[in-house]
Enzyme design. Structure first.
Site, PDB file in Angstrom:
ATOM      1  N   ASP A 147       0.845  -1.202   0.000  1.00 55.19           N
ATOM      2  CA  ASP A 147       0.000   0.000   0.000  1.00 55.19           C
ATOM      3  C   ASP A 147       0.877   1.248   0.000  1.00 55.19           C
ATOM      4  O   ASP A 147       1.556   1.524   0.980  1.00 55.19           O
ATOM      5  CB  ASP A 147      -0.893  -0.009   1.254  1.00 55.19           C
TER       6      ASP A 147
ATOM      7  N   TYR B 156       3.203   9.879  -0.586  1.00 57.24           N
ATOM      8  CA  TYR B 156       4.302   9.281   0.193  1.00 57.24           C
ATOM      9  C   TYR B 156       5.660   9.505  -0.499  1.00 57.24           C
ATOM     10  O   TYR B 156       6.703   9.355   0.122  1.00 57.24           O
ATOM     11  CB  TYR B 156       4.105   7.768   0.404  1.00 57.24           C
TER      12      TYR B 156
ATOM     13  N   LYS C  58      -2.765   5.885  -4.212  1.00 57.33           N
ATOM     14  CA  LYS C  58      -3.860   6.807  -3.862  1.00 57.33           C
ATOM     15  C   LYS C  58      -3.724   8.153  -4.564  1.00 57.33           C
ATOM     16  O   LYS C  58      -2.611   8.643  -4.743  1.00 57.33           O
ATOM     17  CB  LYS C  58      -3.876   7.035  -2.335  1.00 57.33           C
TER      18      LYS C  58
ATOM     19  N   HIS D 256      -7.643   9.578  -1.531  1.00 57.36           N
ATOM     20  CA  HIS D 256      -6.942   9.565  -0.238  1.00 57.36           C
ATOM     21  C   HIS D 256      -7.766  10.191   0.903  1.00 57.36           C
ATOM     22  O   HIS D 256      -7.760   9.692   2.024  1.00 57.36           O
ATOM     23  CB  HIS D 256      -5.608  10.304  -0.388  1.00 57.36           C
TER      24      HIS D 256
ATOM     25  N   LEU E  78      -1.283  -0.514  14.001  1.00 52.01           N
ATOM     26  CA  LEU E  78      -0.513  -0.748  15.230  1.00 52.01           C
ATOM     27  C   LEU E  78      -0.461   0.518  16.083  1.00 52.01           C
ATOM     28  O   LEU E  78       0.406   0.656  16.949  1.00 52.01           O
ATOM     29  CB  LEU E  78       0.914  -1.198  14.880  1.00 52.01           C
TER      30      LEU E  78
ATOM     31  N   ILE F  77      -2.745  -3.231   6.932  1.00 60.99           N
ATOM     32  CA  ILE F  77      -1.518  -2.895   6.202  1.00 60.99           C
ATOM     33  C   ILE F  77      -0.448  -2.313   7.140  1.00 60.99           C
ATOM     34  O   ILE F  77      -0.087  -1.135   7.029  1.00 60.99           O
ATOM     35  CB  ILE F  77      -1.833  -1.901   5.056  1.00 60.99           C
TER      36      ILE F  77
ATOM     37  N   SER G 188       6.474  -1.407   8.409  1.00 56.44           N
ATOM     38  CA  SER G 188       7.738  -1.515   9.129  1.00 56.44           C
ATOM     39  C   SER G 188       8.873  -1.329   8.133  1.00 56.44           C
ATOM     40  O   SER G 188       8.765  -1.716   6.979  1.00 56.44           O
ATOM     41  CB  SER G 188       7.881  -2.861   9.843  1.00 56.44           C
TER      42      SER G 188
ATOM     43  N   ARG H 150      10.880  -7.162  11.872  1.00 57.39           N
ATOM     44  CA  ARG H 150       9.480  -6.879  12.204  1.00 57.39           C
ATOM     45  C   ARG H 150       8.574  -7.113  10.994  1.00 57.39           C
ATOM     46  O   ARG H 150       7.398  -7.466  11.151  1.00 57.39           O
ATOM     47  CB  ARG H 150       9.335  -5.452  12.748  1.00 57.39           C
TER      48      ARG H 150
ATOM     49  N   ASN I  61       5.447  -9.441  11.574  1.00 59.83           N
ATOM     50  CA  ASN I  61       4.067  -8.985  11.349  1.00 59.83           C
ATOM     51  C   ASN I  61       3.307  -9.890  10.385  1.00 59.83           C
ATOM     52  O   ASN I  61       2.089  -9.817  10.307  1.00 59.83           O
ATOM     53  CB  ASN I  61       4.071  -7.546  10.808  1.00 59.83           C
TER      54      ASN I  61
HETATM   55  N1  LIG Z   1      -5.220   6.378   3.879  1.00 58.66           N
HETATM   56  C1  LIG Z   1      -4.678   7.090   4.826  1.00 58.66           C
HETATM   57  O1  LIG Z   1      -5.060   8.242   5.060  1.00 58.66           O
HETATM   58  C2  LIG Z   1      -3.561   6.504   5.624  1.00 58.66           C
HETATM   59  C3  LIG Z   1      -3.101   7.172   6.768  1.00 58.66           C
HETATM   60  C4  LIG Z   1      -2.070   6.592   7.507  1.00 58.66           C
HETATM   61  C5  LIG Z   1      -1.536   5.374   7.099  1.00 58.66           C
HETATM   62  N2  LIG Z   1      -1.987   4.757   5.962  1.00 58.66           N
HETATM   63  C6  LIG Z   1      -1.429   3.453   5.514  1.00 58.66           C
HETATM   64  O2  LIG Z   1      -1.437   2.548   6.602  1.00 58.66           O
HETATM   65  C7  LIG Z   1      -0.108   2.049   6.794  1.00 58.66           C
HETATM   66  C8  LIG Z   1       0.129   1.668   8.248  1.00 58.66           C
HETATM   67  O3  LIG Z   1      -0.098   2.760   9.119  1.00 58.66           O
HETATM   68  P1  LIG Z   1       1.113   3.603   9.808  1.00 58.66           P
HETATM   69  O4  LIG Z   1       2.280   3.532   8.913  1.00 58.66           O
HETATM   70  O5  LIG Z   1       0.566   4.923  10.183  1.00 58.66           O
HETATM   71  O6  LIG Z   1       1.419   2.898  11.180  1.00 58.66           O
HETATM   72  P2  LIG Z   1       1.402   1.431  11.848  1.00 58.66           P
HETATM   73  O7  LIG Z   1       1.506   0.362  10.820  1.00 58.66           O
HETATM   74  O8  LIG Z   1       0.269   1.424  12.801  1.00 58.66           O
HETATM   75  O9  LIG Z   1       2.746   1.492  12.713  1.00 58.66           O
HETATM   76  C9  LIG Z   1       4.010   1.632  12.131  1.00 58.66           C
HETATM   77  C10 LIG Z   1       5.018   1.845  13.246  1.00 58.66           C
HETATM   78  O10 LIG Z   1       5.047   0.692  14.080  1.00 58.66           O
HETATM   79  C11 LIG Z   1       6.370   0.166  14.163  1.00 58.66           C
HETATM   80  N3  LIG Z   1       6.257  -1.299  14.097  1.00 58.66           N
HETATM   81  C12 LIG Z   1       5.849  -2.052  13.040  1.00 58.66           C
HETATM   82  N4  LIG Z   1       5.845  -3.356  13.358  1.00 58.66           N
HETATM   83  C13 LIG Z   1       6.239  -3.448  14.648  1.00 58.66           C
HETATM   84  C14 LIG Z   1       6.427  -4.539  15.540  1.00 58.66           C
HETATM   85  N5  LIG Z   1       6.197  -5.790  15.161  1.00 58.66           N
HETATM   86  N6  LIG Z   1       6.863  -4.260  16.783  1.00 58.66           N
HETATM   87  C15 LIG Z   1       7.110  -2.973  17.179  1.00 58.66           C
HETATM   88  N7  LIG Z   1       6.943  -1.906  16.378  1.00 58.66           N
HETATM   89  C16 LIG Z   1       6.508  -2.136  15.126  1.00 58.66           C
HETATM   90  C17 LIG Z   1       7.113   0.726  12.974  1.00 58.66           C
HETATM   91  O11 LIG Z   1       8.477   0.912  13.287  1.00 58.66           O
HETATM   92  P3  LIG Z   1       9.658   0.147  12.455  1.00 58.66           P
HETATM   93  O12 LIG Z   1       9.586   0.662  11.040  1.00 58.66           O
HETATM   94  O13 LIG Z   1      10.892   0.560  13.179  1.00 58.66           O
HETATM   95  O14 LIG Z   1       9.375  -1.326  12.545  1.00 58.66           O
HETATM   96  C18 LIG Z   1       6.435   2.061  12.772  1.00 58.66           C
HETATM   97  O15 LIG Z   1       7.018   3.055  13.578  1.00 58.66           O
HETATM   98  C19 LIG Z   1       0.755   3.202   6.290  1.00 58.66           C
HETATM   99  O16 LIG Z   1       2.108   2.842   6.115  1.00 58.66           O
HETATM  100  C20 LIG Z   1       0.016   3.564   5.036  1.00 58.66           C
HETATM  101  O17 LIG Z   1       0.300   2.627   3.998  1.00 58.66           O
HETATM  102  C21 LIG Z   1      -3.005   5.308   5.239  1.00 58.66           C
END
Ligand SMILES: NC(=O)c1ccc[n+]([C@@H]2O[C@H](COP(=O)([O-])OP(=O)(O)OC[C@H]3O[C@@H](n4cnc5c(N)ncnc54)[C@H](OP(=O)(O)O)[C@@H]3O)[C@@H](O)[C@H]2O)c1
Length: 278
Positions: A46, A51, A76, A109, A191, A230, A233, A238, A242
């Site tokens: 994704d 980005y 997006k 988006h 997460l 999605i 990391s 990780r 995951n």
């Molecule tokens: N449509 C939208 O408006 C929108 C908005 C936000 C996000 N998104 C999408 O959703 C995806 C996921 O959301 P997100 O990136 O905000 O955050 P997330 O997946 O909730 O969390 C990512 C964070 O968690 C850490 N992490 C990942 N796996 C881990 C594990 N097993 N243990 C400990 N820490 C862990 C990562 O650090 P490390 O990299 O150091 O592992 C990173 O700092 C985004 O990447 C994007 O593709 C979409």
């Protein structure tokens, strides 16, 4: 190698229920993380125009041994590009950056209600799909009223709505509305962006009981709730961790205990008012 379960969307297309998110990763990091994820068994990535890493994702796909038709790629439409003609141009620009002929899922988006261009942007996505230029089409961050408007305009339902969901912010009413319309929900920041949720005591207890990490328990909760998920990391270990969530199950008691921890903490912007790039 295990693979994620497949979910069938309302247009008949199948999407792997767990994929890699790449928000906040540089182009090079997105390349490395996507490559590591594909090697670990992920078949779903994704990204988004905003980005700035669509090229890195595209390069990882091109250089991978996994055939293109086995990888589900999402990107997006950015807010500044909303509108009928500008949406068509933005889609072409994303394809060019990714080096792809089509993506499997193209999402609006944000709704940006104040700009009022999401209905014409949606019509452009519908046209792209009718022309066979994109796989599935969907939206992110749409509330019920935004969904009702585009469905009323075109008769075409988004295949999914990608929204903020984690155990601290479950969006029960919106999820229920999407379900009533046959629209799947996809959890972003699943997460809790790697913050305090990973130290939550109830989750820690459940993780210890199953001999898993808190992140794995949270991902399992998303899967068992029925969401597509999605996690992001940039850490190869990780990324593997995951994905190792298809060989255990949370009990009904675990699920009930997780349901009780919600405090309604939104981490991202409120879609009703967010207007960045409008
Ligand atoms: N449509 C939208 O408006 C929108 C908005 C936000 C996000 N998104 C999408 O959703 C995806 C996921 O959301 P997100 O990136 O905000 O955050 P997330 O997946 O909730 O969390 C990512 C964070 O968690 C850490 N992490 C990942 N796996 C881990 C594990 N097993 N243990 C400990 N820490 C862990 C990562 O650090 P490390 O990299 O150091 O592992 C990173 O700092 C985004 O990447 C994007 O593709 C979409």
């Amino acid at each position: 190698m295990s693979h994620a379960p497949l979910i069938t969307l309302n247009d008949g297309v199948q999407i792997p229920q767990l994929g890699l998110g790449v928000w906040q990763l540089s182009d090079e990091q997105a390349f490395a993380s996507s490559a590591a994820a594909l090697a670990a068994g992920y078949r779903h990535i994704d990204t988004a125009m905003i980005y700035g890493n669509e090229a890195g994702v595209g390069r990882a796909i091109a250089e991978s041994d996994v055939p293109r038709d086995e990888i589900f790629v999402t990107t997006k439409l950015w807010n500044a590009d909303q509108g009928f003609d500008s949406t068509l141009r933005a889609y072409d620009a994303s394809l060019k950056l990714m080096g792809l002929e089509k993506v499997d899922l193209y999402l609006i988006h944000w709704p940006l209600p104040s700009k009022n261009a999401y209905p014409s942007s949606w019509r452009a996505l519908v046209q792209l799909q009718k022309q066979g230029r994109v796989g599935s089409i969907g939206v992110c961050n749409f509330n019920a009223e935004h969904l009702e408007r585009i469905i009323g305009d075109t008769g075409v339902k988004p295949a999914l709505n990608q929204i903020e969901i984690h155990p601290d912010f479950v969006q029960h009413d919106l999820v229920e509305f999407c379900q009533s319309q046959g629209i799947h929900t996809e959890s972003w920041s699943p997460l809790g962006q790697g913050g305090e949720l990973l130290n939550q005591l109830t989750l820690k207890g459940i993780a210890a009981h199953h001999g898993r990490t808190v992140a794995q328990v949270i991902l399992r909760w998303h899967l068992q709730t029925g969401h597509i998920v999605i996690p992001r990391s940039s850490n190869p270990g990780r990324i593997v961790q995951n994905f190792a969530v298809f060989d255990f199950e949370l009990s009904a008691e675990d699920m009930a205990a997780i349901a009780a921890i919600e405090q309604g903490k939104r981490l991202g912007p409120d879609p009703a008012t967010f207007n960045l790039g409008a």
